[in-house]
Design an enzyme around this catalytic site. Structure first.
Site, PDB file in Angstrom:
ATOM      1  N   GLU A  75      33.101  77.525 -22.118  1.00 42.34           N
ATOM      2  CA  GLU A  75      32.350  78.046 -20.969  1.00 42.34           C
ATOM      3  C   GLU A  75      30.887  78.286 -21.332  1.00 42.34           C
ATOM      4  O   GLU A  75      29.989  78.062 -20.518  1.00 42.34           O
ATOM      5  CB  GLU A  75      32.987  79.335 -20.447  1.00 42.34           C
ATOM      6  CG  GLU A  75      34.413  79.176 -19.942  1.00 42.34           C
ATOM      7  CD  GLU A  75      34.523  78.183 -18.807  1.00 42.34           C
ATOM      8  OE1 GLU A  75      33.537  77.985 -18.062  1.00 42.34           O
ATOM      9  OE2 GLU A  75      35.605  77.574 -18.656  1.00 42.34           O
TER      10      GLU A  75
ATOM     11  N   GLY B 177      35.424  65.637  12.581  1.00 39.51           N
ATOM     12  CA  GLY B 177      34.893  66.488  11.527  1.00 39.51           C
ATOM     13  C   GLY B 177      35.947  66.879  10.522  1.00 39.51           C
ATOM     14  O   GLY B 177      37.147  66.668  10.743  1.00 39.51           O
TER      15      GLY B 177
ATOM     16  N   THR C 279      39.522  72.353  17.232  1.00 38.78           N
ATOM     17  CA  THR C 279      40.516  72.905  18.158  1.00 38.78           C
ATOM     18  C   THR C 279      39.988  74.173  18.824  1.00 38.78           C
ATOM     19  O   THR C 279      40.287  74.442  19.991  1.00 38.78           O
ATOM     20  CB  THR C 279      41.835  73.195  17.415  1.00 38.78           C
ATOM     21  OG1 THR C 279      42.237  72.009  16.715  1.00 38.78           O
ATOM     22  CG2 THR C 279      42.923  73.603  18.379  1.00 38.78           C
TER      23      THR C 279
END
Length: 642
Positions: free
Chosen positions: A455, A231, A238
Site C-alpha cells: 500500500e 443509461g 424508472t
C-alpha cells in the site's frame, strides 16, 4: 354508491369449496349409513339367533339382505357387548349396534322374529321401506358435484377482473400492464427527481404534448411516437417514468419487457395487441415498458435453433403497433434500458422511438441535489455539508447515493447516535465500495508488513507522478476480499490522454514494484492491480488507437453485436502484435514504478512503518514525509481497492 367506491367482488376461498365437498360426502355417508355417527359391528346369523333367544334384542329393522340390530340397555352392560356400548364420541350408543346378513331368502329370518315376538323376547321388528330416490341420489350426487366443480373452475379461469389476471388460462394472451391514472395514489413527481435536468425537460415536454396537444399541432407539429431512456443501472430511468405517472393527467400503462415473454406460442404478440388496444381505448395515454431489451433484442442474432423465435414474433407485433397501419398517434410509448446497443435497429428508428434520452451518471452538482432529496427523511447533524458528501462519491449513481444515505443511518443507529454525522457517511462509503471491515481476520506480522509495503508503494508512486490521482487515505484493515485499500482524489475527466493513462498504470503497479524493491520477491496480493492495468493497456491498444505499432485502429464494436461472433476482427499476426504491445506497456510502467521507489526507498519504508503502527494514514502523513505534492490539484475523492 359512486363508481370510485365500488364494493370489492366477492372472493370465495378454495378452502371453503374443499370444506363444502367434504360436508357433502359426509352427508352421503350419513344417508347411506342410516343417518348415524356410530359404526355397527357385523355379526353372524348364529350369534344374532343367540342374542334373540337370550332376550338381548330390543328391535330389528331388516330389508331384503341385511338387518340392523338394536340391543336392550341391560344387554349393553354385558361383557360380550362391551365394544358396541359407546359410539365414536364416547357417548352411550343408541344403535344400531350390530348388522347381520340375512341372505336373499329371509323367510326363516322373519319366522324367527315372529316366534321371538310371540315369546316376548323382542320388543319390535319392521321391514325397511324401499326408496328408489335414495339410491338415485346416492348414485348421481358424485357426478353432479364433479360437473359443478368443472363449471366453477372454467368460470374462474375465464373470469373478468384486471386483464391478464394470474392463473386465468383464458386470459393468458391479455396484457399484464398496470394502469395508473388520476384515481391512483402516485406520489412521485418531478420534484422528487434530483439532477437529470436535460432528461427531465424532455420527459416533461412529452407529458405536455398529451396535456395540450393543440399547442403543437396547431402549427403543423406531430406528437412524438415514443422516447427511449438509456443509461447505466441506477441512474433514475424508472424513477423518471414514475414521475411521469404521477404528473400526467392521462392513463399510464406500466409493465416490464419480460411480461411479454411466455412459454406458449403467440402469447407475447397477443399481449402486445391487447396492451395497445387498451391504451387506444383510453387515449391519449402513455405506455411505459421497462427493460425493453428483454423483448426488443435485434432479430436474427444468436438463433441457433433455426426455428421461429417467439421473441421475434413479439417484437414484430410491437414494431407494427408503434408505427404501422392503423397506428393511433395519441399513444406515446416510453421505454427504458441499459442495453441500447443490443436493440433492433427497426425499433430504434424515427417514427417509433423518435427520441433517445441519455440518463448519465450524475456530476458533482447533481450528486449534491440527489443527496438533498435522500437526506430529507434522515435525522442529520447540523454541520453536515452535502457539497462534501458529493465530493466523496464520484461515479456513484442515484441508487448508490440512496444506499449510502441508508447505510449511514444504519451505522449511526448501530453506534447509538441520535443524528447522522459526517463520519457515518465516510464509513458508509467505505462499507459500500470496500466491503465489510474484517476486524477478526488473522494476519501474521510478516503478511502485515508485506501489505503495508504494498500500500505504501501505491501511495509513493501516485504522489510522485503528475497525472496519477494523489492518495488521500491508505488502510491495511481488510475489507471485503481486499487486504488493503487506497482512497484517491481523481479528476472527473471527460477525455483521457496517453500520458494520464500511463501514469495511472504506473501508480497501479506501484504495489508490486514496492514488494520487488524491498523484499526482492513478489506475491499474489497484486491480483486486482494486474487485472486493472491489463484492462487499461488492452483498451489503449485495441479500443482507443493509442498504440504507435498498430496505429489509428480500433476493434471496438459500439453496436454490441460482436459478442455473437466466433471469430476476432483481426488476423493471428495482429493478435500477436496486440499481445506483445500490451505486455510491453505493462512492463515499461512496472520498471518505471521500480525506479521511482528505488529513488524514494527510505521514505517508502518510513511510510510503511507508520502504516503498520496506525493501520490508517491520511494525506497529512504523506505531506510530512514527502513534502507538498508538486502537482497539487483539487477534486472529489474516490476509493479504489488495492
Amino acid at each position: 354508491m359512486s363508481k370510485d367506491n365500488k364494493p370489492n367482488k366477492l372472493k370465495v376461498s378454495p378452502w371453503l369449496i374443499y370444506g363444502g365437498i367434504l360436508l357433502i360426502f359426509l352427508a352421503i355417508n350419513w344417508v347411506a349409513g342410516g343417518s348415524t355417527w356410530n359404526d355397527p359391528k357385523p355379526t353372524s346369523l348364529s350369534n344374532f339367533y343367540k342374542f334373540l333367544d337370550e332376550g338381548q334384542v330390543d328391535r330389528v329393522i331388516y330389508n331384503k339382505t341385511t338387518a340392523s340390530v338394536f340391543l336392550k340397555k341391560e344387554a349393553l352392560g354385558l361383557k360380550e357387548n362391551e365394544k358396541v356400548k359407546n359410539d365414536m364420541f364416547g357417548n352411550p350408543n343408541k344403535g344400531p349396534h350390530y348388522t347381520v346378513v340375512t341372505g336373499d331368502k329371509n323367510e326363516l329370518f322373519v319366522k324367527k322374529l315372529d316366534d321371538a315376538a310371540k315369546a316376548g323376547k323382542i320388543t319390535d321388528y319392521s321391514a325397511e321401506p324401499e326408496s328408489v330416490w335414495g339410491d338415485i341420489i346416492i348414485t348421481l350426487l358424485p357426478i353432479i358435484i364433479l360437473v359443478a366443480l368443472w363449471i366453477y373452475m372454467m368460470r374462474r379461469m375465464a373470469g373478468g377482473g384486471a386483464a391478464g389476471g394470474g392463473g386465468q388460462i383464458f386470459n393468458i394472451g391479455k396484457s399484464k400492464a398496470k394502469l395508473f391514472d388520476e384515481k391512483n395514489d402516485i406520489k412521485v413527481t418531478f420534484k422528487d427527481v434530483a439532477g437529470l435536468e436535460g432528461a427531465k425537460e424532455e420527459i416533461q415536454e412529452i407529458v405536455e404534448f398529451l396535456r395540450t396537444p393543440e399547442k403543437y399541432t396547431s402549427i403543423g407539429g406531430k406528437i412524438p411516437k415514443g422516447a427511449l431512456l438509456v443509461g447505466p443501472p441506477g441512474t433514475g430511468k424508472t424513477l423518471l417514468a414514475k414521475a411521469v405517472a404521477g404528473e400526467a393527467k392521462v392513463p399510464f400503462f406500466s409493465l416490464s419487457g419480460s411480461d411479454f415473454v411466455e412459454m406458449f406460442v403467440g402469447v407475447g404478440a397477443s399481449r402486445v395487441r391487447d396492451l395497445f388496444k387498451q391504451a387506444k381505448e383510453k387515449s391519449p395515454a402513455i405506455i411505459f415498458i421497462d427493460e425493453i431489451d428483454a423483448v426488443g433484442r435485434a432479430r436474427g442474432k444468436n438463433n441457433f435453433s433455426g426455428s421461429n423465435d417467439e421473441r421475434e414474433n413479439t417484437l414484430n407485433q410491437l414494431l407494427t403497433e408503434m408505427d404501422g397501419f392503423g397506428t393511433n398517434t395519441n399513444v406515446i410509448v416510453l421505454a427504458a434500458t441499459n442495453r441500447a446497443d443490443v436493440l433492433d435497429k427497426a425499433l430504434m428508428r424515427a417514427g417509433r422511438f423518435d427520441r433517445q434520452i441519455y440518463v448519465d451518471l450524475p456530476d458533482i452538482r447533481e450528486r449534491r441535489e440527489i443527496f438533498e432529496v435522500h437526506l430529507k427523511p434522515i435525522k442529520k447533524s447540523e454541520d453536515l455539508d452535502t457539497e462534501f458528501l458529493a465530493k466523496q462519491t464520484p461515479g456513484f449513481s442515484g441508487a448508490d447515493i440512496a444506499n449510502v444515505c441508508n447505510e449511514a443511518a444504519l451505522i449511526a443507529a448501530r453506534n447509538n447516535k441520535t443524528a447522522v454525522d459526517k463520519q457515518d457517511f465516510l464509513d458508509a462509503v467505505d462499507r459500500i465500495v470496500g466491503g465489510l471491515e474484517k476486524k477478526n481476520k488473522i494476519i501474521s506480522p510478516e503478511e502485515k508488513r508485506a501489505i503495508a509495503i504494498h500500500e505504501a508503494g501505491h501511495a509513493t508512486t501516485s504522489w510522485m507522478l503528475e497525472h496519477a490521482a494523489p492518495l488521500v487515505k491508505v488502510t491495511i484493515v481488510p475489507r471485503g476480499q481486499s487486504l488493503g485499500a487506497a482512497w484517491y482524489l481523481p479528476e472527473e475527466r471527460l477525455i483521457v490522454r496517453p500520458d494520464q493513462m500511463l501514469d495511472e498504470m504506473c501508480a497501479t503497479m506501484g504495489g508490486r514494484a514496492a514488494e520487488k524493491v524491498i523484499f526482492d520477491k513478489i506475491s499474489t496480493g497484486a491480483l486486482s492491480d494486474l487485472e486493472k492495468v491489463t484492462k487499461q493497456a488492452r483498451a489503449m491498444v485495441t479500443v482507443y488507437g493509442l498504440n504507435d505499432k498498430l496505429g489509428n485502429v480500433t476493434y471496438y464494436d459500439s453496436s454490441g453485436q460482436s459478442e455473437y461472433n466466433f471469430g476476432k476482427p483481426y488476423s493471428e499476426d495482429t493478435a500477436q502484435i496486440i499481445d506483445k504491445e500490451i505486455s510491453l506497456l505493462i512492463e515499461q510502467q512496472y520498471q518505471r514504478a521500480i525506479q521511482i521507489l528505488e529513488e524514494n526507498k527510505d521514505k517508502l519504508l518510513k511510510l510503511a512503518d507508520i502504516l503498520i503502527e496506525r493501520e490508517v494514514i491520511f494525506k497529512d502523513d504523506l505531506e510530512d514525509i514527502f513534502g507538498k505534492r508538486p502537482y497539487e490539484k483539487t477534486g472529489p475523492e474516490v476509493i479504489t481497492e488495492a
